[in-house]
Design an enzyme around this catalytic site. Structure first.
Site, short mmCIF file in Angstrom:
data_model
loop_
_atom_site.label_atom_id
_atom_site.label_comp_id
_atom_site.label_asym_id
_atom_site.label_seq_id
_atom_site.Cartn_x
_atom_site.Cartn_y
_atom_site.Cartn_z
N PRO A 2 0.81 -1.22 0.00
CG PRO A 2 0.06 -0.91 2.19
CD PRO A 2 1.00 -1.75 1.37
N GLY A 3 1.87 1.31 -0.85
CA GLY A 3 2.64 2.55 -1.03
C GLY A 3 1.89 3.45 -2.00
CE LYS A 41 9.45 2.77 -1.83
NZ LYS A 41 9.52 3.81 -2.88
CE LYS A 70 9.59 4.17 -14.69
NZ LYS A 70 8.70 3.54 -13.76
CG ASN A 96 14.37 7.61 -9.69
OD1 ASN A 96 13.97 8.28 -10.64
ND2 ASN A 96 13.65 6.64 -9.16
CG ASN A 130 11.12 14.05 -11.49
OD1 ASN A 130 11.78 13.87 -10.46
ND2 ASN A 130 10.19 13.20 -11.90
CG ASN A 157 5.93 13.67 -10.80
OD1 ASN A 157 4.99 14.43 -10.96
ND2 ASN A 157 5.91 12.39 -11.12
O1 KPL Z 1 9.66 6.49 -12.14
C1 KPL Z 1 9.94 7.58 -11.67
C2 KPL Z 1 10.21 7.60 -10.22
O2 KPL Z 1 10.05 8.64 -9.59
O3 KPL Z 1 10.56 6.54 -9.69
C3 KPL Z 1 10.09 8.78 -12.56
C4 KPL Z 1 9.87 8.39 -13.99
C5 KPL Z 1 11.46 9.38 -12.40
C6 KPL Z 1 9.05 9.83 -12.28
O4 KPL Z 1 9.22 10.53 -11.12
#
Ligand code: KPL
Length: 328
Positions: free
Chosen positions: A31-32, A101, A208, A216, A226, A276
């Site tokens: 539940p993250g 995670k 990805k 990150n 970001n 974000n």
């Molecule tokens: O997947 C992401 C994360 O924060 O883990 C990104 C693509 C960087 C978006 O914040």
């Protein structure tokens, strides 16, 4: 969208008396932020039964009582959600989605075992490399699917998330069970999610992870959103260099990049998710362990395996691992 019984992943229960086919059961593990977001997105659909598996009974009780609360750009809404720390409360599932995670994948698989029958699909949409390989140790290869999501969310409290943006899910079967991948994609699409199926799962996960390797650690170390990485010339340059390094390691490891332009892709994601906080920055700010071992750390391991160097990934891994974290 109305319920389409052909979306069942397993054959409907052979109860010929019952005119109503059972609703597909989806259980989300973890539940993250992303787990709660997807419990809400899927759980609001009346044609699905959605549960949330936690490892903490106290939090599970709280979420069951209050529901999952999504703060979406169009307004907040609450989705009543069955959340439990006991997998036996759910029965077997048609689809189990692992959203813990990356360092908890093995524990999540063990905990989720009672949910899995021979008809269950197990899908990881976690960050990092190595997750589906762990799941394949617990479940038959042909039942394990892996993918990525471009959605973003911030955990505001137990069971409460801010939806940052809804992006596409891409998924596939590392074992080549494309029919199962297709059926799961249709199930998720029936809830209004944008889903695409790929036959190149490793290529998908490397694309990805390349983005995560660049964004990150830099956001976590500088404590910036970001988008801010683009505004500072030295960081913008570093984004490019990390992306290029991961691209080269991937190439040696056999990834078919096609026309993927590493620096450009990373910058596009920074732009699209400008406000974000990356998941790693959220972890650092909350004093939690990060997923660095499964992001730049996994690229360093792949580089070593193929006898090449990945000095930037190695340095970023060390710096993030060196951060003093309250619960790390
Ligand atoms: O997947 C992401 C994360 O924060 O883990 C990104 C693509 C960087 C978006 O914040």
């Amino acid at each position: 969208m109305t319920y389409n019984p052909t979306l069942m992943l397993s054959s409907p229960h052979s109860d010929t008396q019952s005119p109503q086919p059972a609703k597909p059961r989806v259980v989300i593990v973890g539940p993250g932020a992303m787990g709660c977001l997807h419990a809400g997105l899927l759980g609001r659909m009346p044609h699905l039964q959605v549960g949330l598996l936690d490892h903490r009974p106290d939090r599970a009780k709280l979420i069951s009582n209050q529901g999952v609360i999504i703060e979406a750009p169009e307004g907040s809404y609450t989705v009543p959600t069955q959340c439990s720390a006991n997998p036996d409360d759910f029965g077997t599932a048609d689809l189990v989605i692992i959203f813990t995670k990356a360092y908890d994948t093995a524990a999540a698989a063990e905990h989720a075992e009672p949910l899995v029958s021979e008809d269950t699909a197990i899908l990881t949409l976690q960050n990092g490399l190595g997750n589906y390989e762990v799941l394949q140790k617990y479940f038959p290869d042909e039942q394990v699917l892996a993918g990525t999501t471009a959605s973003g969310a911030t955990l505001l409290g137990d069971g409460r998330v801010r939806q940052a943006g809804l992006g596409k899910i891409v998924l596939g079967s590392p074992a080549g069970n494309h029919e199962l991948a297709q059926r799961v994609a249709e199930l998720l699409q029936s809830a209004g999610l944008a889903v695409q199926v790929t036959e190149d799962v490793d290529g998908l996960l490397w694309r990805k992870v390349l983005i995560n390797c660049a964004i990150n650690p830099l956001t976590a170390l500088t404590r910036r959103c970001n988008g801010e990485l683009l505004e500072i010339p030295v960081l913008r340059e570093l984004l490019d260099e990390v992306a290029e390094e991961v691209y080269e390691v991937g190439q040696v490891a056999g990834v078919e990049w096609g026309n993927f332009a590493p620096g450009q892709e990373v910058k596009q994601v920074c732009q699209a998710t400008a406000t974000n906080q990356s998941s790693m920055l959220q972890d650092v700010l909350a004093g939690r362990r990060t997923e660095i071992d499964y992001i730049t750390g996994a690229v360093v391991a792949a580089a070593q395996q193929h006898g090449v160097a990945a000095p930037l990934c190695q340095c970023l891994t060390a710096l993030v691992k060196g951060l003093a974290l309250r619960h790390g």
